[in-house]
Motif scaffolding. Structure first.
Motif, PDB file in Angstrom:
ATOM      1  N   LEU A  37       0.851  -1.204   0.000  1.00 28.64           N
ATOM      2  CA  LEU A  37       0.000   0.000   0.000  1.00 28.64           C
ATOM      3  C   LEU A  37       0.883   1.249   0.000  1.00 28.64           C
ATOM      4  CD1 LEU A  37      -2.493  -1.159   2.789  1.00 28.64           C
ATOM      5  CD2 LEU A  37      -2.946  -1.066   0.318  1.00 28.64           C
ATOM      6  N   LYS A  38       0.488   2.222  -0.830  1.00 32.23           N
ATOM      7  CA  LYS A  38       1.291   3.445  -0.899  1.00 32.23           C
ATOM      8  C   LYS A  38       0.880   4.413   0.208  1.00 32.23           C
ATOM      9  CE  LYS A  38       2.922   3.359  -5.575  1.00 32.23           C
ATOM     10  NZ  LYS A  38       2.915   3.983  -6.894  1.00 32.23           N
ATOM     11  N   CYS A  92      -8.842  -1.451  -1.804  1.00 30.33           N
ATOM     12  CA  CYS A  92      -8.076  -1.665  -3.032  1.00 30.33           C
ATOM     13  C   CYS A  92      -9.059  -1.949  -4.178  1.00 30.33           C
ATOM     14  CB  CYS A  92      -7.134  -2.863  -2.874  1.00 30.33           C
ATOM     15  SG  CYS A  92      -5.834  -2.511  -1.702  1.00 30.33           S
ATOM     16  N   LYS A 128      -7.581   0.196   5.183  1.00 29.91           N
ATOM     17  CA  LYS A 128      -8.224  -0.767   4.276  1.00 29.91           C
ATOM     18  C   LYS A 128      -9.709  -0.465   4.099  1.00 29.91           C
ATOM     19  CE  LYS A 128      -5.007  -4.524   5.191  1.00 29.91           C
ATOM     20  NZ  LYS A 128      -4.777  -5.599   6.179  1.00 29.91           N
TER      21      LYS A 128
END
Lengths: 280, 90, 384
Positions: C305-306, C383, C378
């Motif tokens: 994850l960025k 995503c 999250k």
């Protein structure tokens, strides 16, 4: 030589306290007949007569009519928050023990909201001179009951008379450990000046109570014009040095005792700190 | 204000003479100086100062004994006395 | 006798590191009152100050403590106090006096969970808005939030330097967790520690104006007894320090008090960036919660994850420009703090609706775990 002639020659001398007041701020805010100006002038005269280097003298005030005193003295002066003049002055003195710190404030400021600070400063015997102008009420806010208002006296918040008993301030100071305690009225201004001078030179916690009229807010509601209050100070007071502190209630239906009540030696907060804490 | 009794050496004592100075615009007319002057040499004037009060005036100049009581009872820094000889030198 | 700067490697609590930082900065006055979890700072100062020529006094309450600190500041000393929630509330009136009279001083708040007596022995970050707005009226203050014992040492020095430079109260906002946690603290040699003093007046004493600002917006400040006959008042005052009851005087005084802080934001605001270069989701945090975010950032990166992290070192004035700039290019913010959303509100304000802003908050009493932060990331930024 007439006054006008003197003035033309530029020879009229200044008021003897001119160099100690911020004359650009005079006339001050205090009402006609208010006792604060006289007590304040006595304080300035005492500073001058004490021989203490004036540049080492600071005045600290709290809030209220008497709290404005700091704004009129041409010395380092601090007008702090309500009730907190004494702890501010404590920091000033501890931060630079060479300073001679005078706290000038009112009864409401020093003994109601600031009462706890007063007794603790006296207990630890911090070297301050505390002058309390006691006008028996909260003048600045329009004359409300104070911790010093006599029993049954009328104020805007005790319209039917004060149901509470007032503090006996010298007794409180004595009990808390003050090393110098005196009380005068503004009429006894020579004795007052002498005692303030003595208090300033005394190392340790000194307390001088000054009774002064508040004609506009207290006097008006208690049928006392300012000159009548001063007559009370003349006729209903008695000077008794070293009087029993329990006999010092302010009750003008009896005689109110004035004088110098405590003058004793006790090592100061700073002396004890240096002796106890700096030897580690 | 009168003396209760006269000192025995009253004749020999050299009473100093004073000159009263009044900064009229500082006065708020409380009358303390007038009431408590031991020589009763002060009275309200009919003049108004710039604040609208009647400042005191000296009505018996030669009777001032330079006791400074007006000066120290005044809450306004508005009145004071100086010894006459000093004033003349100045 | 121990020197003021205890050069060497130590193992000490955050509270002790705070006291040592103050001594290294030249603090010679501490006015205090016991309160968990800040008491250890007072205890340490009571032991150390007399040995370096300073003075410690335990006052009768926190109101008196801060009042004495202001008095000592005007006596010419660097002075401080340390407290926690209830004591901090009591100090508010005189903090206003310090802001109004432009009195340099340092106040440490080792935060515990509130409101009221709350959880005295358990940490929180719930006083972040109180420190900004706690006293009445508009004013500016500076608040720093260190995240380790080592950083408490340095930030306390920085706090003194900023308070002297800008003649303003400066707050060190720690919390029970870092205050009581023992960690390695390295204290450098004295000559490597930069200390500053309030600007001193020059020129004729009778013409001196107590509040006439110098080039950086800050007026020079003499000490009592130096012959300047200053008048210091909490009433609205002019440049001379005299009370003036007018709209114009209020405007001028407030403008000066605000401008000296808001005109020097680049000098005052300190932040630390972690992997922000390519970040899409930015964590914003400070103090103990910053350590949660460091771990969360690493773990998130491990998952691909960025996520980046902006650590606020200066909380007030707020790093508005930094958030605004990030809001132009990231997908959103997650603020992590042990309260129910205080600095989160500032992040939202600064992001100006450009991107979503989320909070990982806590009622107080414990730290936030990195798992809670990851879960929020999250949930909020699923995503595709």
């Amino acid at each position: 030589m007439s006054l006008t002639a003197l003035a033309k020659n530029g020879a009229v001398p200044d008021h003897p306290l001119e160099d100690l007041i911020r004359s650009d701020r005079i006339p001050h805010i205090w009402c006609p007949g208010c006792g604060i100006g006289t007590a304040f002038a006595a304080c300035l005269s005492a500073m001058k007569a004490s021989g203490i280097d004036l540049q080492t003298i600071c005045m600290v005030s709290g809030i209220g009519c008497s709290g404005r005193a700091a704004g009129y003295v041409k010395l380092d002066s601090f007008h702090t928050t309500h009730g907190r003049a004494i702890p501010f002055a404590t920091g000033l003195k501890l931060g630079n023990p060479k300073l001679n710190v005078v706290v000038f404030s009112g009864d409401g400021d020093l003994f109601a909201i600031g009462g706890n600070h007063f007794i603790h400063a006296a207990r630890r015997n911090i070297d301050l001179t505390v002058i309390c102008l006691n006008n028996l009420n909260y003048g600045m806010t329009g004359g409300q009951v104070a911790a010093t208002t006599p029993f049954l006296a009328r104020t805007t918040t005790t319209p039917a008379g004060n149901p509470e008993a007032p503090f006996n301030l010298p007794l409180l100071a004595w009990a808390a450990g003050a090393t110098y305690v005196a009380r005068w009225t503004i009429l006894h201004t020579r004795e007052l000046t002498e005692c303030i001078q003595k208090a300033m030179k005394k190392s340790g916690f000194s307390f001088v109570e000054v009774l002064g009229p508040c004609p506009v807010n207290y006097g008006r509601r208690n049928k006392e014009k300012s000159l009548q209050t001063l007559k009370l100070y003349q006729e209903q007071t008695i000077i008794r040095n070293n009087a029993d502190p329990t006999d010092l209630e302010v009750d003008f239906s009896k005689k109110v005792v004035l004088g110098e009540f405590v003058d004793k030696e006790r090592s100061t907060c700073i002396e004890n700190y240096d002796k106890t804490c700096r030897l580690m | 204000m009168d003396y209760w009794r006269k000192p025995l050496d009253a004749e020999e004592i050299n009473v100093s003479q004073g000159e009263v100075h009044i900064i009229e615009d500082r006065c708020k007319g409380c009358g303390y100086c007038i009431e408590f002057c031991p020589k009763d040499i002060l009275a309200f004037s009919i003049r108004f100062n710039k604040k609208g009060y009647h400042p005191p005036e000296v009505v018996g100049t030669e009777k001032c004994v330079n006791c400074h009581y007006c000066e120290i009872i005044c809450p306004e820094f508005a009145i004071y006395s100086v010894e006459i000889s000093t004033a003349k030198e100045g | 006798m121990k020197p003021a700067v205890l050069t060497g490697e130590h193992y000490m609590t955050g509270d002790e590191a705070c006291a040592e930082g103050a001594l290294a900065a030249g603090c010679l006055f501490f006015g205090g009152y016991p309160i968990t979890p800040a008491t250890e700072i007072a205890e340490h100062m009571s032991e150390r100050l007399p040995g370096v020529g300073g003075t410690f006094i335990q006052m009768e309450d926190e109101i008196a403590a801060i009042a004495s600190v202001l008095g000592a500041a005007w006596a010419g000393q660097k002075s401080m106090t340390a407290t926690s929630g209830p004591g901090f509330s009591l100090m508010m009136e005189n903090i206003g006096l310090a802001a109004c009279t432009e009195t340099p001083c340092v106040v440490v708040n080792v935060q515990r969970a509130g409101p009221s007596t709350g959880l005295p022995t358990m940490g929180a970050q719930g006083d972040m808005m109180q420190v900004r707005w706690g006293s009445h009226g508009d004013y500016e203050i500076i608040a720093l939030a260190p995240c380790s014992a080592q950083e408490i040492f340095y930030q306390t020095i920085t706090a003194f330097n900023l308070s002297e430079r800008y003649r303003t109260p400066v707050f060190v906002m720690t919390d029970e967790i870092i205050g009581h946690m023992s960690e390695k603290v390295i204290i450098p040699p004295a000559d490597q520690i930069k200390t500053e003093w309030r600007p001193k007046p020059q020129g004729r004493k009778d013409r001196f104006l107590l509040y006439k600002p110098g080039p950086n917006g800050v007026a020079p400040m003499p000490a009592a007894g130096e012959g300047y006959n200053v008048h210091v008042t909490g009433l609205t005052h002019d440049e001379k320090g005299y009370p003036v009851m007018s709209v114009e005087a209020q405007h001028q005084m407030m403008t000066r008090i605000k401008r000296k802080i808001l005109g020097n934001l680049d000098d005052i605001i300190m932040t630390e960036s972690h992997q922000l270069e390519d970040a899409e989701i930015v964590l914003v945090s400070y103090g103990i919660s910053a350590r949660t975010c460091l771990a969360a950032t690493q773990q998130a990166r491990g998952m691909g994850l960025k996520v980046g992290f902006l650590r606020l070192i200066t909380i007030w004035p707020f790093a508005e420009a930094q958030i605004q700039a990030l809001a132009q290019r990231v997908k959103g913010f997650v603020t992590v703090e042990i309260n129910l959303g205080q600095i989160h509100l500032e992040v939202m304000r600064s992001a100006m609706g450009k991107v979503p802003c989320h909070l990982v908050g806590h009622h107080g009493g414990t730290i936030i775990s990195p798992d809670q932060v990851l879960a929020k990331i999250k949930e909020a930024f699923p995503c595709p």
